[in-house]
Design an enzyme around this catalytic site. Structure first.
Site, PDB file in Angstrom:
ATOM      1  N   LYS A 109       0.838  -1.216   0.000  1.00  0.00           N
ATOM      2  CA  LYS A 109       0.000   0.000   0.000  1.00  0.00           C
ATOM      3  C   LYS A 109       0.866   1.256   0.000  1.00  0.00           C
ATOM      4  CE  LYS A 109      -1.826   1.841   4.036  1.00  0.00           C
ATOM      5  NZ  LYS A 109      -1.638   3.285   4.134  1.00  0.00           N
ATOM      6  N   ASN A 110       1.809   1.316   0.919  1.00  0.00           N
ATOM      7  CA  ASN A 110       2.571   2.562   1.066  1.00  0.00           C
ATOM      8  C   ASN A 110       3.562   2.780  -0.062  1.00  0.00           C
ATOM      9  OD1 ASN A 110       1.141   3.132   3.340  1.00  0.00           O
ATOM     10  ND2 ASN A 110       2.801   2.753   4.791  1.00  0.00           N
TER      11      ASN A 110
ATOM     12  N   ARG B 107       0.414  14.430  13.077  1.00  0.00           N
ATOM     13  CA  ARG B 107       0.709  14.333  11.647  1.00  0.00           C
ATOM     14  C   ARG B 107       0.754  15.690  10.937  1.00  0.00           C
ATOM     15  NH1 ARG B 107      -1.498   8.737   9.254  1.00  0.00           N
ATOM     16  NH2 ARG B 107       0.607   8.692   8.433  1.00  0.00           N
TER      17      ARG B 107
ATOM     18  N   CYS C  82      -4.872   7.596   9.103  1.00  0.00           N
ATOM     19  CA  CYS C  82      -5.076   7.084  10.454  1.00  0.00           C
ATOM     20  C   CYS C  82      -4.753   8.149  11.495  1.00  0.00           C
ATOM     21  CB  CYS C  82      -4.188   5.863  10.678  1.00  0.00           C
ATOM     22  SG  CYS C  82      -4.805   4.409   9.831  1.00  0.00           S
TER      23      CYS C  82
ATOM     24  N   ASP D  60       4.642   0.981  12.166  1.00  0.00           N
ATOM     25  CA  ASP D  60       3.467   0.273  11.630  1.00  0.00           C
ATOM     26  C   ASP D  60       3.391  -1.185  12.088  1.00  0.00           C
ATOM     27  OD1 ASP D  60       2.675   2.562  10.382  1.00  0.00           O
ATOM     28  OD2 ASP D  60       3.089   1.900   8.340  1.00  0.00           O
TER      29      ASP D  60
HETATM   30  C1  UD1 Z   1       4.258   7.121   6.385  1.00  0.00           C
HETATM   31  C2  UD1 Z   1       3.378   5.896   6.257  1.00  0.00           C
HETATM   32  C3  UD1 Z   1       2.921   5.397   7.619  1.00  0.00           C
HETATM   33  C4  UD1 Z   1       4.130   5.169   8.519  1.00  0.00           C
HETATM   34  C5  UD1 Z   1       5.020   6.419   8.557  1.00  0.00           C
HETATM   35  C6  UD1 Z   1       6.309   6.209   9.321  1.00  0.00           C
HETATM   36  C7  UD1 Z   1       2.261   6.238   4.134  1.00  0.00           C
HETATM   37  C8  UD1 Z   1       1.002   6.534   3.419  1.00  0.00           C
HETATM   38  N1  UD1 Z   1       2.209   6.260   5.455  1.00  0.00           N
HETATM   39  O1  UD1 Z   1       3.480   8.148   6.975  1.00  0.00           O
HETATM   40  O2  UD1 Z   1       2.213   4.178   7.434  1.00  0.00           O
HETATM   41  O3  UD1 Z   1       3.672   4.912   9.818  1.00  0.00           O
HETATM   42  O4  UD1 Z   1       5.384   6.811   7.216  1.00  0.00           O
HETATM   43  O5  UD1 Z   1       7.049   5.174   8.755  1.00  0.00           O
HETATM   44  O6  UD1 Z   1       3.276   5.927   3.531  1.00  0.00           O
HETATM   45  N2  UD1 Z   1       6.405  14.869  10.671  1.00  0.00           N
HETATM   46  C9  UD1 Z   1       6.529  16.201  10.974  1.00  0.00           C
HETATM   47  N3  UD1 Z   1       6.280  17.108   9.988  1.00  0.00           N
HETATM   48  C10 UD1 Z   1       5.927  16.745   8.717  1.00  0.00           C
HETATM   49  C11 UD1 Z   1       5.818  15.371   8.427  1.00  0.00           C
HETATM   50  C12 UD1 Z   1       6.070  14.461   9.416  1.00  0.00           C
HETATM   51  O7  UD1 Z   1       6.847  16.583  12.100  1.00  0.00           O
HETATM   52  O8  UD1 Z   1       5.722  17.623   7.862  1.00  0.00           O
HETATM   53  C13 UD1 Z   1       6.667  13.866  11.726  1.00  0.00           C
HETATM   54  C14 UD1 Z   1       5.448  12.982  12.021  1.00  0.00           C
HETATM   55  O9  UD1 Z   1       4.561  13.609  12.931  1.00  0.00           O
HETATM   56  C15 UD1 Z   1       6.116  11.759  12.607  1.00  0.00           C
HETATM   57  C16 UD1 Z   1       7.422  11.652  11.804  1.00  0.00           C
HETATM   58  O10 UD1 Z   1       7.639  12.952  11.254  1.00  0.00           O
HETATM   59  O11 UD1 Z   1       6.435  11.979  13.962  1.00  0.00           O
HETATM   60  C17 UD1 Z   1       7.415  10.637  10.709  1.00  0.00           C
HETATM   61  O12 UD1 Z   1       6.260  10.829   9.901  1.00  0.00           O
HETATM   62  P1  UD1 Z   1       6.282  10.517   8.340  1.00  0.00           P
HETATM   63  O13 UD1 Z   1       7.470   9.693   8.016  1.00  0.00           O
HETATM   64  O14 UD1 Z   1       6.095  11.797   7.597  1.00  0.00           O
HETATM   65  O15 UD1 Z   1       4.980   9.634   8.163  1.00  0.00           O
HETATM   66  P2  UD1 Z   1       3.982   9.648   6.948  1.00  0.00           P
HETATM   67  O16 UD1 Z   1       4.709   9.911   5.680  1.00  0.00           O
HETATM   68  O17 UD1 Z   1       2.796  10.478   7.277  1.00  0.00           O
END
Ligand code: UD1
Length: 420
Positions: A22-23, A121, A116, A305
């Site tokens: 999925k991701n 986020r 989720c 995850d």
């Molecule tokens: C993706 C995955 C999710 C997985 C996560 C971490 C998808 C669709 N989802 O989510 O399943 O759990 O990676 O492996 O691929 N953060 C910030 N600012 C931002 C963006 C992120 O502070 O602009 C923080 C988040 O709050 C979190 C960390 O960075 O603490 C990691 O998040 P991130 O890697 O961005 O997760 P996603 O891409 O949303």
């Protein structure tokens, strides 16, 4: 309400084929927007999030067709850079349309993404990346507006590693003038596969798999056919399902290289692990060993995850384990439900102390996110009596048919529709 009913106590035995990730597929679908032509994606799982992403792409003007596990996206005629809000709030990966639309059309007005509820986020890093490339980004009440006809390559330095922000930065940088360097880039396999697919379309990206990615802007891309990797989180879920039931399960097409940290935890739990070509065999033990300390980390560390599924197994371990969640701040929602099944788990801030109990008892529990829902299914497989998992639709977002897979391994499990 849709729900899963599982009668615990069956040892899982047999073989299951792991479907596409999925991701990995969602960012590649977003990347298709950059390509003024056809993107054909094989091994695309039939899951709710892929359907939502397809609807978003159709809404901006793409033609999206599916034939089995192959999706074809024709993005020749993109005629809408302001996709509908109702579609966006269904999944997190919709935010990637920001970089992709900006790169392709010079503008994007996108609603805030859904996904989720596992923490705040924020999308500040996504916005920082686009601004660094010269975009004029404004935060609106309902979303983000980004504009710049021609982006310029620059150095983007992330303060923390983010999968989504790295993907968005790359999508925006593919057509930017000159060279973009992303420092502290995420190295998750789902980033790597996006970069490989983009190079397959004619992008010029170096440093794939490292935390420093270099993108040399190009003027056009071309058609591509890409096969998505198997889902490391789905495979990991079945590793822990085998572990908790003391089963013997062969995972065909398991992406072993990308799930080493999960396999390592399975070994610590006392499982036997063997690998034959593309098949990973997990043999659960009658005694589940506790794990002194495990924390979630960015790749190649133990993935957030997989955290709640591991917690279900540790709830039945022979001793005390400690789990520390370091990626998302609201990722212990399985705890309340597991405790209602008889687990002994205490949380302090981002740390959970899990004292193994001799048995879990089946009861009615509620899924509130995708992986937590899968964790409750795992707990139900080993619980005494019947477990009913409400809100099971969450699980459809990432597993093609978790009930069919587990039933094929001997579990007594069924999916009940809202009216059943
Ligand atoms: C993706 C995955 C999710 C997985 C996560 C971490 C998808 C669709 N989802 O989510 O399943 O759990 O990676 O492996 O691929 N953060 C910030 N600012 C931002 C963006 C992120 O502070 O602009 C923080 C988040 O709050 C979190 C960390 O960075 O603490 C990691 O998040 P991130 O890697 O961005 O997760 P996603 O891409 O949303």
């Amino acid at each position: 309400m849709e729900r899963i009913e599982v009668e615990g106590g069956e040892r899982l035995l047999g073989e299951v084929v792991i479907h596409g990730s999925k991701n990995a597929v969602l960012p590649i679908m977003a990347a298709a927007v950059l390509n003024k032509g056809m993107t054909v994606i094989h091994n695309c799982p039939v899951i709710a999030d892929v359907e939502y992403m397809s609807d978003i792409l159709r809404n901006i003007g793409c033609l999206v067709t599916r034939d089995g596990d192959t999706i074809a996206i024709d993005a020749y005629n993109i005629d809408n850079t302001e996709p509908k809000e109702s579609l966006f709030t269904k999944l997190r990966a919709s935010v990637l349309l920001m970089g992709a639309l900006l790169g392709r059309c010079g503008e994007a007005v996108i609603p805030y993404p859904g996904g989720c509820k596992i923490g705040m986020r924020p999308i500040d890093l996504h916005i920082l990346a686009l601004k660094t490339l010269g975009a004029d980004v404004k935060e609106l009440d309902y979303g983000i507006s980004a504009r710049r006809i021609k982006l310029s390559g620059n150095v983007i330095t992330f303060s923390k590693r983010s999968v989504g922000a790295t993907q968005n930065a790359v999508l925006a940088a593919v057509y930017a003038e000159g060279t973009t360097i992303i420092k502290n880039a995420a190295t998750e396999p789902e980033v790597t596969s996006l970069l490989k697919c983009l190079n397959g379309m004619g992008a010029k990206i170096n440093g794939i798999g490292t935390d420093t990615v270099k993108i040399t802007g190009v003027k056009s891309l071309h058609d591509v056919v890409y096969e998505v990797e198997s889902d490391r989180i789905v495979a990991g879920t079945y590793v822990f399902a085998a572990a908790i039931t003391g089963g013997n399960v062969a995972l065909r097409k398991a992406p072993f290289d990308r799930m080493r940290s999960t396999v390592y935890r399975a070994l610590q739990l006392g499982c036997g692990v063997r690998q034959y070509k593309d098949t990973l065999v997990i043999e659960g033990s009658t005694r589940i060993k506790p794990i002194d300390y495990v924390r979630t980390r960015t790749y190649p560390g133990f993935p957030t995850d997989m955290q709640s599924q591991l917690m279900s197994v540790l709830a039945l371990a022979d001793g005390k384990s400690v789990i520390r969640e370091e990626i998302f701040e609201n990722r212990f929602t399985a705890v309340k439900e597991l405790v209602s099944m008889g687990a002994d788990i205490r949380i302090e801030n981002n740390t959970a102390e899990v004292t193994g109990v001799t048995a879990l008892k089946g009861t009615t529990v509620t899924a509130s996110d995708l992986r937590q829902g899968a964790a409750l299914v795992i707990a139900g497989l080993a619980a005494d009596g019947k477990t009913i998992i409400l809100n099971s639709a969450y699980i459809n977002r990432g597993y093609v048919d978790i009930c069919k897979d587990l039933k094929g391994l001997g579990a007594k499990i069924r999916w009940l529709k809202a009216d059943e």
